[in-house]
Design a protein around this motif. Structure first.
Motif, PDB file in Angstrom:
ATOM      1  N   ASP A 220       0.830  -1.196   0.000  1.00  0.00           N
ATOM      2  CA  ASP A 220       0.000   0.000   0.000  1.00  0.00           C
ATOM      3  C   ASP A 220       0.863   1.244   0.000  1.00  0.00           C
ATOM      4  OD1 ASP A 220      -2.390  -1.507   2.270  1.00  0.00           O
ATOM      5  OD2 ASP A 220      -2.314  -1.508   0.076  1.00  0.00           O
ATOM      6  N   TYR A 221       0.204   2.391  -0.198  1.00  0.00           N
ATOM      7  CA  TYR A 221       0.915   3.651  -0.092  1.00  0.00           C
ATOM      8  C   TYR A 221       1.454   3.805   1.331  1.00  0.00           C
ATOM      9  CZ  TYR A 221      -1.206   4.995  -4.532  1.00  0.00           C
ATOM     10  OH  TYR A 221      -1.578   5.055  -5.854  1.00  0.00           O
ATOM     11  N   PRO A 222       2.558   4.561   1.513  1.00  0.00           N
ATOM     12  CA  PRO A 222       3.095   4.779   2.866  1.00  0.00           C
ATOM     13  C   PRO A 222       2.024   5.386   3.773  1.00  0.00           C
ATOM     14  CG  PRO A 222       4.623   5.575   1.198  1.00  0.00           C
ATOM     15  CD  PRO A 222       3.364   5.222   0.485  1.00  0.00           C
ATOM     16  N   HIS A 223       2.056   4.997   5.043  1.00  0.00           N
ATOM     17  CA  HIS A 223       1.071   5.487   6.007  1.00  0.00           C
ATOM     18  C   HIS A 223       1.200   7.000   6.173  1.00  0.00           C
ATOM     19  CE1 HIS A 223      -1.580   5.568   9.430  1.00  0.00           C
ATOM     20  NE2 HIS A 223      -0.652   6.194  10.140  1.00  0.00           N
ATOM     21  N   ASP A 224       0.083   7.681   6.138  1.00  0.00           N
ATOM     22  CA  ASP A 224       0.055   9.135   6.257  1.00  0.00           C
ATOM     23  C   ASP A 224      -1.066   9.506   7.231  1.00  0.00           C
ATOM     24  OD1 ASP A 224      -0.231  11.860   6.032  1.00  0.00           O
ATOM     25  OD2 ASP A 224      -0.086  11.911   3.850  1.00  0.00           O
ATOM     26  N   PRO A 225      -0.734  10.013   8.424  1.00  0.00           N
ATOM     27  CA  PRO A 225      -1.768  10.363   9.406  1.00  0.00           C
ATOM     28  C   PRO A 225      -2.778  11.384   8.883  1.00  0.00           C
ATOM     29  CG  PRO A 225       0.402  10.346  10.426  1.00  0.00           C
ATOM     30  CD  PRO A 225       0.622  10.221   8.951  1.00  0.00           C
ATOM     31  N   LEU A 226      -2.331  12.336   8.043  1.00  0.00           N
ATOM     32  CA  LEU A 226      -3.258  13.324   7.505  1.00  0.00           C
ATOM     33  C   LEU A 226      -4.264  12.671   6.559  1.00  0.00           C
ATOM     34  CD1 LEU A 226      -4.330  16.148   7.117  1.00  0.00           C
ATOM     35  CD2 LEU A 226      -2.496  16.593   5.460  1.00  0.00           C
ATOM     36  N   PHE A 227      -3.802  11.739   5.747  1.00  0.00           N
ATOM     37  CA  PHE A 227      -4.712  11.014   4.864  1.00  0.00           C
ATOM     38  C   PHE A 227      -5.762  10.275   5.686  1.00  0.00           C
ATOM     39  CE2 PHE A 227      -5.571   6.898   2.643  1.00  0.00           C
ATOM     40  CZ  PHE A 227      -6.315   7.401   1.594  1.00  0.00           C
ATOM     41  N   ASP A 228      -5.327   9.641   6.793  1.00  0.00           N
ATOM     42  CA  ASP A 228      -6.271   8.936   7.659  1.00  0.00           C
ATOM     43  C   ASP A 228      -7.292   9.907   8.248  1.00  0.00           C
ATOM     44  OD1 ASP A 228      -4.935   6.589   7.149  1.00  0.00           O
ATOM     45  OD2 ASP A 228      -3.758   6.638   9.003  1.00  0.00           O
ATOM     46  N   ALA A 229      -6.834  11.101   8.638  1.00  0.00           N
ATOM     47  CA  ALA A 229      -7.739  12.101   9.213  1.00  0.00           C
ATOM     48  C   ALA A 229      -8.743  12.591   8.170  1.00  0.00           C
ATOM     49  CB  ALA A 229      -6.933  13.267   9.771  1.00  0.00           C
ATOM     50  N   LEU A 230      -8.289  12.755   6.929  1.00  0.00           N
ATOM     51  CA  LEU A 230      -9.193  13.170   5.846  1.00  0.00           C
ATOM     52  C   LEU A 230     -10.231  12.088   5.563  1.00  0.00           C
ATOM     53  CD1 LEU A 230      -6.573  14.784   3.435  1.00  0.00           C
ATOM     54  CD2 LEU A 230      -8.353  15.999   4.711  1.00  0.00           C
ATOM     55  N   ARG A 231      -9.809  10.842   5.628  1.00  0.00           N
ATOM     56  CA  ARG A 231     -10.757   9.742   5.426  1.00  0.00           C
ATOM     57  C   ARG A 231     -11.809   9.724   6.541  1.00  0.00           C
ATOM     58  NH1 ARG A 231      -9.011   3.965   4.535  1.00  0.00           N
ATOM     59  NH2 ARG A 231     -10.389   3.806   2.750  1.00  0.00           N
ATOM     60  N   GLU A 232     -11.377   9.994   7.761  1.00  0.00           N
ATOM     61  CA  GLU A 232     -12.317  10.014   8.883  1.00  0.00           C
ATOM     62  C   GLU A 232     -13.334  11.143   8.699  1.00  0.00           C
ATOM     63  OE1 GLU A 232     -14.443   8.951  11.924  1.00  0.00           O
ATOM     64  OE2 GLU A 232     -12.697   7.783  11.255  1.00  0.00           O
ATOM     65  N   LYS A 233     -12.872  12.302   8.254  1.00  0.00           N
ATOM     66  CA  LYS A 233     -13.797  13.420   7.983  1.00  0.00           C
ATOM     67  C   LYS A 233     -14.755  13.043   6.853  1.00  0.00           C
ATOM     68  CE  LYS A 233     -14.297  16.831   9.455  1.00  0.00           C
ATOM     69  NZ  LYS A 233     -15.380  17.316  10.362  1.00  0.00           N
ATOM     70  N   ARG A 234     -14.242  12.376   5.810  1.00  0.00           N
ATOM     71  CA  ARG A 234     -15.099  11.942   4.708  1.00  0.00           C
ATOM     72  C   ARG A 234     -16.170  10.970   5.205  1.00  0.00           C
ATOM     73  NH1 ARG A 234     -12.528   8.293  -0.006  1.00  0.00           N
ATOM     74  NH2 ARG A 234     -12.360   6.903   1.795  1.00  0.00           N
ATOM     75  N   ARG A 235     -15.776  10.058   6.102  1.00  0.00           N
ATOM     76  CA  ARG A 235     -16.717   9.108   6.683  1.00  0.00           C
ATOM     77  C   ARG A 235     -17.855   9.831   7.391  1.00  0.00           C
ATOM     78  NH1 ARG A 235     -12.691   6.206   9.311  1.00  0.00           N
ATOM     79  NH2 ARG A 235     -11.899   5.287   7.412  1.00  0.00           N
ATOM     80  N   GLU A 236     -17.477  10.835   8.155  1.00  0.00           N
ATOM     81  CA  GLU A 236     -18.456  11.629   8.914  1.00  0.00           C
ATOM     82  C   GLU A 236     -19.415  12.366   7.983  1.00  0.00           C
ATOM     83  OE1 GLU A 236     -17.983  15.869  11.151  1.00  0.00           O
ATOM     84  OE2 GLU A 236     -16.544  14.326  11.744  1.00  0.00           O
TER      85      GLU A 236
END
Length: 595
Positions: free
Chosen positions: A522-538
């Motif tokens: 997978d792409y390298p882990h990126d905390p900001l990407f994870d945070a953006l995904r969480e906002k998208r989920r919401e």
């Protein structure tokens, strides 16, 4: 307006409505023809943006674009995405309670897109409705369904040409991801599209890794797959019972949620399971091939086959449901000789006029699973392309298998099958060949045959792979009791007129699987990407839409890399159109500022 002006207008709409700076592949050619009023058949791979080729013109042309689509789920999926981009769209289906409002909106000229199934579109009352307001375009999605040569023939699609002939000034756009030369010609004829209207894009899906291997313990292999693969996935199984059994076993394994889907479930269950899959980012659906055509989910990370598909065309379309967003995805097929035995037995049920074509398709599929070379190259050559010899992204390219000349052992095996009367399975024939001390062999006098004991211990290890290869190519077939019989080119092999080369069996299945997985990291882990995904989920939960309808992962990944600090900078990211900018820019900018 001249052609240059028309294309300029289309590119401006591409930017403002969809957020893309330029067309991909042949999209621009197709859109240009549509806007010029020329009928077209576009053959484009899954994930190449087929829906954009009618959605964009629908926003520019006067009148409504009528979209013929085979499944309600597919219509509703595209409906959500179109509306999220600010396109005025509706559907007329049995599942829509707002039919009166939709009809009124159409008659008032308030719709850019109207989705309808072929069964409804072929009715006289629908033609009467179309006569009550301007029609800009007929778009026939999954157009291979109109052809008996296609793998998903739908008789109702044959009624589309009479409907469209009633509107001779309205252009036609037929779209499919899967059509060989014969099927393309048939689609053109059946839908009344001139030969010069054919546009064929490349069939390559370079982000998909193809992995094909013998099924040894399918349940265990699939459990291992689920522990190695992140994201949503689809597993195709050959029967309803197999779907239920696999789904239950994989769900009990507990690595993620797994649900079944097949025609034996109630409509409510199917709708519930499909909605859960579309909304999820990591769920797995075990399904018959009834599932998939209606899914436009871009973030499916893998598609697995727990048995062989119907044909290479079906395999291409089904695996094409992985990685529509362009991110890395995997297509895994687990096959057995028994799959081919059953498929060849089913040929006896095929109408005589279709038999030769179906046999050719099955032979092509056998060549794919037994191929020692590049899988992608073989796939693309099947569709008439001339690809490089190696793709670098399939199991055989990443871990080249050895090729063994098995002609001598194949002749011994075929001879033993013949001399034992063509009524025994591989277990008994193998005992004869290896000279086993076995009561059944002695009782039948098979210890007196010239083939008794002619296979040594090293050759014995190759008997099963050779038998599998011979069954895949049709040189051996099984009767209803499992007894092996000579068929196809068996006699040519026995006479030395044909050779048998097979892929050397892998030493361990796990080693080959793990190597393929590591290469598709997978792409390298990126905390900001994870945070953006969480906002998208919401946001998706609040809007009651699947997360990908808000933004694809690729858009969030670009946001995380570019870190836009203003609405203007956010609007420069591919996939962020004007309406989504208005709806979501502030929410994502806030996450980026806090990251």
């Amino acid at each position: 307006m001249d052609d240059a002006g028309t294309l300029d207008r289309a590119e401006q709409a591409l930017r403002t409505t969809f957020g893309f700076p330029h067309f991909r592949g042949v999209q621009g050619q197709v859109v240009e023809r549509v806007l010029a009023g020329r009928s077209t058949l576009a053959v484009m791979p899954t994930g190449a943006g087929k829906s954009l080729t009618y959605q964009l013109p629908a926003t520019l042309l006067p009148g409504t674009c009528i979209v013929i689509s085979p499944l309600i789920a597919l219509m509703h999926d595209q409906l959500r995405s179109a509306r999220m981009n600010g396109i005025r769209a509706a559907a007329l289906t049995s599942a829509d309670a707002d039919r009166a409002a939709t009809v009124a909106a159409f008659r008032a000229g308030e719709l850019d897109l109207l989705y309808v199934a072929p069964e409804r579109a072929s009715q006289p009352h629908f033609r009467d409705l179309l006569n009550s307001a301007p029609v800009a375009l007929f778009a026939v999605d999954e157009a291979h369904c109109v052809s008996e040569w296609g793998h998903d023939f739908r008789p109702d699609y044959r009624q589309m040409r009479p409907l469209m002939d009633g509107f001779p000034d309205v252009p036609r756009l037929a779209l499919t991801a899967t059509a060989d030369g014969h099927t393309r010609a048939d689609i053109l004829q059946q839908l009344g599209i001139p030969d010069e209207g054919l546009i064929v894009s490349g069939f390559d899906r370079p982000n998909i890794r193809y992995l094909i291997r013998p099924r040894q313990n399918g349940g265990s292999q699939l459990k291992q797959l689920l522990t190695e693969q992140d994201g949503a996935g689809i597993i195709y199984a050959p029967s309803r019972k197999k779907v239920d059994d696999l789904a239950a076993a994989l769900d009990r394994a507990g690595s993620r949620r797994v649900l079944p889907y097949h025609a034996g479930l109630s409509p409510e269950q199917r709708a519930e399971h499909q909605a859960a899959f579309v909304a999820s980012e990591d769920m797995v659906m075990v399904a018959t091939v009834a599932f998939g055509m209606g899914i436009d989910k871009p973030d499916v990370r893998f598609v697995a086959h727990a048995g062989i598909p119907k044909s290479i065309e079906a395999y291409y379309q089904e695996t094409g449901r992985a990685g529509r967003d362009g991110d890395p995805a995997q297509a895994i097929m687990l096959w057995s000789a028994g799959d081919f035995v059953q498929a060849r037995q089913r040929l006896s049920e095929v109408e005589p006029e279709r038999l030769a074509g179906e046999r050719t398709r099955l032979d092509a599929l056998a060549a794919l699973v037994e191929a020692p070379g590049c899988r992608r190259a073989l796939l693309l050559r099947h569709f008439g392309e001339d690809p490089p010899a190696s793709c670098g992204n399939c199991d055989n390219c990443l871990s080249p298998p050895g090729v063994v000349d098995a002609t001598d052992l194949a002749r011994k095996l075929l001879s033993a099958v013949y001399r034992t009367g063509q009524s025994y399975g591989l277990g008994h024939v193998g005992k004869v060949l290896t000279g086993a001390d076995d009561d059944r062999v002695r009782q039948r006098g098979h210890d007196q045959l010239s083939v008794f004991g002619i296979v040594d211990a090293e050759e014995a290890r190759m008997l099963q792979p050779v038998a599998r290869a011979l069954q895949a190519r049709g040189s051996l077939v099984a009767n209803e009791h499992g007894g092996l019989l000579l068929a196809g080119d068996a006699r040519a092999i026995l006479k030395g007129e044909a050779e048998v080369a097979i892929v050397r069996p892998a030493a361990t299945e796990r080693k080959r699987t793990r190597r393929g997985q590591d290469a598709a990291a997978d792409y390298p882990h990126d905390p900001l990407f994870d945070a953006l995904r969480e906002k998208r989920r919401e946001l998706a939960k609040a809007a009651q839409v699947p997360p990908y309808v808000i933004f694809h992962d690729s858009v969030l990944r670009e946001m995380a890399a570019a870190r836009p600090g203003s609405r203007a900078e956010m609007g420069a990211i591919a996939g962020v159109g004007e309406r989504k900018l208005d709806l979501y820019a502030d929410a994502f900018l806030q996450v980026i500022a806090g990251g």
